[in-house]
Scaffold this motif. Structure first.
Motif, PDB file in Angstrom:
ATOM      1  N   ALA A   1       0.816  -1.218   0.000  1.00  0.00           N
ATOM      2  CA  ALA A   1       0.000   0.000   0.000  1.00  0.00           C
ATOM      3  C   ALA A   1       0.847   1.266   0.000  1.00  0.00           C
ATOM      4  O   ALA A   1       0.531   2.233  -0.694  1.00  0.00           O
ATOM      5  N   GLN A   2       1.909   1.278   0.769  1.00  0.00           N
ATOM      6  CA  GLN A   2       2.702   2.489   0.983  1.00  0.00           C
ATOM      7  C   GLN A   2       3.255   3.087  -0.309  1.00  0.00           C
ATOM      8  O   GLN A   2       3.395   4.299  -0.430  1.00  0.00           O
ATOM      9  N   THR A   3       3.554   2.237  -1.282  1.00  0.00           N
ATOM     10  CA  THR A   3       4.180   2.712  -2.515  1.00  0.00           C
ATOM     11  C   THR A   3       3.408   2.347  -3.781  1.00  0.00           C
ATOM     12  O   THR A   3       3.835   2.702  -4.884  1.00  0.00           O
ATOM     13  N   GLY A   4       2.303   1.623  -3.656  1.00  0.00           N
ATOM     14  CA  GLY A   4       1.578   1.179  -4.839  1.00  0.00           C
ATOM     15  C   GLY A   4       2.341   0.143  -5.633  1.00  0.00           C
ATOM     16  O   GLY A   4       2.228   0.052  -6.851  1.00  0.00           O
ATOM     17  N   THR A   5       3.124  -0.675  -4.924  1.00  0.00           N
ATOM     18  CA  THR A   5       4.039  -1.632  -5.541  1.00  0.00           C
ATOM     19  C   THR A   5       3.462  -3.040  -5.533  1.00  0.00           C
ATOM     20  O   THR A   5       2.798  -3.451  -4.588  1.00  0.00           O
ATOM     21  N   VAL A   6       3.756  -3.797  -6.601  1.00  0.00           N
ATOM     22  CA  VAL A   6       3.414  -5.215  -6.682  1.00  0.00           C
ATOM     23  C   VAL A   6       4.692  -6.015  -6.447  1.00  0.00           C
ATOM     24  O   VAL A   6       5.707  -5.785  -7.110  1.00  0.00           O
ATOM     25  N   LEU A   7       4.652  -6.945  -5.495  1.00  0.00           N
ATOM     26  CA  LEU A   7       5.797  -7.812  -5.245  1.00  0.00           C
ATOM     27  C   LEU A   7       5.548  -9.138  -5.957  1.00  0.00           C
ATOM     28  O   LEU A   7       4.541  -9.792  -5.733  1.00  0.00           O
ATOM     29  N   VAL A   8       6.480  -9.507  -6.837  1.00  0.00           N
ATOM     30  CA  VAL A   8       6.396 -10.797  -7.523  1.00  0.00           C
ATOM     31  C   VAL A   8       7.684 -11.567  -7.295  1.00  0.00           C
ATOM     32  O   VAL A   8       8.726 -10.985  -6.991  1.00  0.00           O
ATOM     33  N   THR A   9       7.601 -12.880  -7.433  1.00  0.00           N
ATOM     34  CA  THR A   9       8.792 -13.718  -7.378  1.00  0.00           C
ATOM     35  C   THR A   9       8.799 -14.637  -8.593  1.00  0.00           C
ATOM     36  O   THR A   9       7.808 -14.725  -9.327  1.00  0.00           O
ATOM     37  N   SER A  10       9.903 -15.325  -8.783  1.00  0.00           N
ATOM     38  CA  SER A  10      10.003 -16.249  -9.921  1.00  0.00           C
ATOM     39  C   SER A  10       8.984 -17.368  -9.815  1.00  0.00           C
ATOM     40  O   SER A  10       8.608 -17.975 -10.815  1.00  0.00           O
TER      41      SER A  10
ATOM     42  N   CYS B   1       8.029  -9.048 -17.897  1.00  0.00           N
ATOM     43  CA  CYS B   1       8.908  -8.056 -18.519  1.00  0.00           C
ATOM     44  C   CYS B   1       8.737  -7.917 -20.030  1.00  0.00           C
ATOM     45  O   CYS B   1       8.769  -6.801 -20.558  1.00  0.00           O
ATOM     46  N   LEU B   2       8.571  -9.045 -20.742  1.00  0.00           N
ATOM     47  CA  LEU B   2       8.627  -8.982 -22.203  1.00  0.00           C
ATOM     48  C   LEU B   2       7.332  -8.519 -22.881  1.00  0.00           C
ATOM     49  O   LEU B   2       7.380  -7.674 -23.768  1.00  0.00           O
ATOM     50  N   PRO B   3       6.147  -9.054 -22.533  1.00  0.00           N
ATOM     51  CA  PRO B   3       4.930  -8.543 -23.183  1.00  0.00           C
ATOM     52  C   PRO B   3       4.704  -7.068 -22.832  1.00  0.00           C
ATOM     53  O   PRO B   3       5.019  -6.629 -21.719  1.00  0.00           O
ATOM     54  N   PRO B   4       4.160  -6.283 -23.745  1.00  0.00           N
ATOM     55  CA  PRO B   4       4.004  -4.843 -23.509  1.00  0.00           C
ATOM     56  C   PRO B   4       2.947  -4.470 -22.470  1.00  0.00           C
ATOM     57  O   PRO B   4       2.925  -3.337 -22.002  1.00  0.00           O
ATOM     58  N   HIS B   5       2.065  -5.409 -22.131  1.00  0.00           N
ATOM     59  CA  HIS B   5       1.050  -5.144 -21.102  1.00  0.00           C
ATOM     60  C   HIS B   5       1.126  -6.272 -20.067  1.00  0.00           C
ATOM     61  O   HIS B   5       0.987  -7.444 -20.405  1.00  0.00           O
ATOM     62  N   HIS B   6       1.387  -5.920 -18.824  1.00  0.00           N
ATOM     63  CA  HIS B   6       1.436  -6.897 -17.740  1.00  0.00           C
ATOM     64  C   HIS B   6       0.162  -6.766 -16.916  1.00  0.00           C
ATOM     65  O   HIS B   6      -0.149  -5.687 -16.396  1.00  0.00           O
ATOM     66  N   VAL B   7      -0.582  -7.850 -16.829  1.00  0.00           N
ATOM     67  CA  VAL B   7      -1.795  -7.885 -16.004  1.00  0.00           C
ATOM     68  C   VAL B   7      -1.509  -8.759 -14.788  1.00  0.00           C
ATOM     69  O   VAL B   7      -1.133  -9.927 -14.924  1.00  0.00           O
ATOM     70  N   VAL B   8      -1.681  -8.185 -13.609  1.00  0.00           N
ATOM     71  CA  VAL B   8      -1.450  -8.894 -12.349  1.00  0.00           C
ATOM     72  C   VAL B   8      -2.792  -9.237 -11.719  1.00  0.00           C
ATOM     73  O   VAL B   8      -3.643  -8.366 -11.552  1.00  0.00           O
TER      74      VAL B   8
ATOM     75  N   PHE C   1      10.167  -5.947  -7.314  1.00  0.00           N
ATOM     76  CA  PHE C   1       9.174  -4.965  -6.889  1.00  0.00           C
ATOM     77  C   PHE C   1       8.778  -4.142  -8.116  1.00  0.00           C
ATOM     78  O   PHE C   1       9.605  -3.424  -8.681  1.00  0.00           O
ATOM     79  N   ILE C   2       7.522  -4.264  -8.519  1.00  0.00           N
ATOM     80  CA  ILE C   2       7.034  -3.566  -9.710  1.00  0.00           C
ATOM     81  C   ILE C   2       6.225  -2.359  -9.258  1.00  0.00           C
ATOM     82  O   ILE C   2       5.150  -2.493  -8.680  1.00  0.00           O
ATOM     83  N   THR C   3       6.763  -1.176  -9.526  1.00  0.00           N
ATOM     84  CA  THR C   3       6.112   0.055  -9.106  1.00  0.00           C
ATOM     85  C   THR C   3       5.742   0.844 -10.352  1.00  0.00           C
ATOM     86  O   THR C   3       6.526   1.647 -10.857  1.00  0.00           O
ATOM     87  N   GLY C   4       4.577   0.556 -10.891  1.00  0.00           N
ATOM     88  CA  GLY C   4       4.136   1.179 -12.121  1.00  0.00           C
ATOM     89  C   GLY C   4       4.754   0.519 -13.340  1.00  0.00           C
ATOM     90  O   GLY C   4       5.610  -0.361 -13.229  1.00  0.00           O
ATOM     91  N   PRO C   5       4.321   0.914 -14.540  1.00  0.00           N
ATOM     92  CA  PRO C   5       4.921   0.386 -15.769  1.00  0.00           C
ATOM     93  C   PRO C   5       6.365   0.848 -15.894  1.00  0.00           C
ATOM     94  O   PRO C   5       6.794   1.799 -15.227  1.00  0.00           O
TER      95      PRO C   5
ATOM     96  N   LYS D   1       2.363  -0.924 -20.076  1.00  0.00           N
ATOM     97  CA  LYS D   1       1.130  -0.854 -19.290  1.00  0.00           C
ATOM     98  C   LYS D   1       1.159  -1.871 -18.167  1.00  0.00           C
ATOM     99  O   LYS D   1       1.652  -3.002 -18.337  1.00  0.00           O
ATOM    100  N   LEU D   2       0.634  -1.482 -17.018  1.00  0.00           N
ATOM    101  CA  LEU D   2       0.475  -2.372 -15.872  1.00  0.00           C
ATOM    102  C   LEU D   2      -0.953  -2.253 -15.369  1.00  0.00           C
ATOM    103  O   LEU D   2      -1.414  -1.159 -15.038  1.00  0.00           O
ATOM    104  N   THR D   3      -1.647  -3.391 -15.331  1.00  0.00           N
ATOM    105  CA  THR D   3      -3.009  -3.441 -14.797  1.00  0.00           C
ATOM    106  C   THR D   3      -3.041  -4.425 -13.653  1.00  0.00           C
ATOM    107  O   THR D   3      -2.598  -5.561 -13.800  1.00  0.00           O
ATOM    108  N   ILE D   4      -3.540  -4.000 -12.510  1.00  0.00           N
ATOM    109  CA  ILE D   4      -3.658  -4.856 -11.329  1.00  0.00           C
ATOM    110  C   ILE D   4      -5.137  -5.072 -11.058  1.00  0.00           C
ATOM    111  O   ILE D   4      -5.890  -4.109 -10.836  1.00  0.00           O
ATOM    112  N   ILE D   5      -5.573  -6.329 -11.101  1.00  0.00           N
ATOM    113  CA  ILE D   5      -6.984  -6.648 -10.855  1.00  0.00           C
ATOM    114  C   ILE D   5      -7.051  -7.469  -9.581  1.00  0.00           C
ATOM    115  O   ILE D   5      -6.450  -8.542  -9.484  1.00  0.00           O
ATOM    116  N   CYS D   6      -7.771  -6.973  -8.616  1.00  0.00           N
ATOM    117  CA  CYS D   6      -7.847  -7.608  -7.300  1.00  0.00           C
ATOM    118  C   CYS D   6      -9.249  -8.161  -7.073  1.00  0.00           C
ATOM    119  O   CYS D   6     -10.244  -7.461  -7.240  1.00  0.00           O
ATOM    120  N   CYS D   7      -9.323  -9.448  -6.701  1.00  0.00           N
ATOM    121  CA  CYS D   7     -10.642 -10.042  -6.455  1.00  0.00           C
ATOM    122  C   CYS D   7     -10.626 -10.874  -5.166  1.00  0.00           C
ATOM    123  O   CYS D   7      -9.593 -11.050  -4.552  1.00  0.00           O
TER     124      CYS D   7
END
Length: 220
Positions: A133-142, A152-159, A191-195, A214-220
């Protein structure tokens, strides 16, 4: 006030905080770290609101959905809007189900792939480990995001994220990773902080310089 003045003002403000003198293993505690970090709000609702605000300021898109059906609707709308022809994903329940619903030719990165073919995909769909929340960051791992290249490679990352993955700050995110993986840490933590962006040339912001535009984060 110019951008130059803004930078110097922030430096002057930072210099008003007295630095801790630490020697050897006497590192600052989490409580000490949080005292000099921006506030995040005490409730989960405040943290989600802060994440959405920060993500928006970083040129990322954050969307709430109530269930898997609404998630698929959002993805299909994006696919039509952006004319997706190919997708990439990995072996995880939500990511796989979402990619299948699009009915597009799909690369699954866990099965081995040609990097040139991955570059041709319009979208990479992955899960994540945490939303900070503090930085609007998405944490991902391998492990959570299908390897190193999918995000990294596709131009639009959907999380695709879950509500229980929201954490207030970086110490909480690292504690979550430690709890989840124990001593068997993934080979990559990112740590992914924006596109992807750069301002190297005349301080003009350019998106998509070193990764997804582009970075889109969809939370459900």
């Amino acid at each position: 006030m110019s951008e130059r003045d803004n930078i110097f003002a922030r430096i002057k403000e930072a210099l008003t905080h007295k630095a801790h003198a630490h020697h050897g293993r006497n590192l600052p505690s989490v409580e000490e770290q949080r005292r000099v970090m921006p506030p995040v709000g005490a409730t989960r609702e405040e943290q989600f609101a802060l994440f959405a605000k920060n993500a928006g300021e970083l040129k990322a898109t954050f969307k709430w959905v109530k269930d898997e059906a609404e998630l698929v609707m959002e993805l299909k709308a994006l696919a039509v809007l952006e004319k997706w022809q190919r997708a990439a994903t990995h072996n995880s329940p939500s990511a796989q189900a979402s990619a299948k619903a699009l009915a597009l030719p799909t690369i699954v990165t866990d099965d081995g792939y040609d990097k040139h073919e991955l570059e041709k995909c319009d979208v990479g769909i992955s899960e994540c480990d945490a939303l900070i929340a503090q930085t609007g960051t998405v944490l991902v791992t391998s492990r959570s995001a299908g390897g190193r290249a999918l995000s990294c490679l596709p131009p639009h990352h959907v999380v695709i994220a879950r509500r229980d993955q929201m954490v207030p700050d970086l110490p909480a995110a690292m504690a979550l990773v430690k709890q989840k993986y124990g001593g068997n840490h993934p080979s990559m933590i990112s740590f992914i902080t924006g596109p992807s962006r750069t301002g190297d040339i005349e301080r003009i912001l350019v998106l998509g310089a070193h990764g997804p535009k582009k970075l889109t984060i969809i939370c459900c």
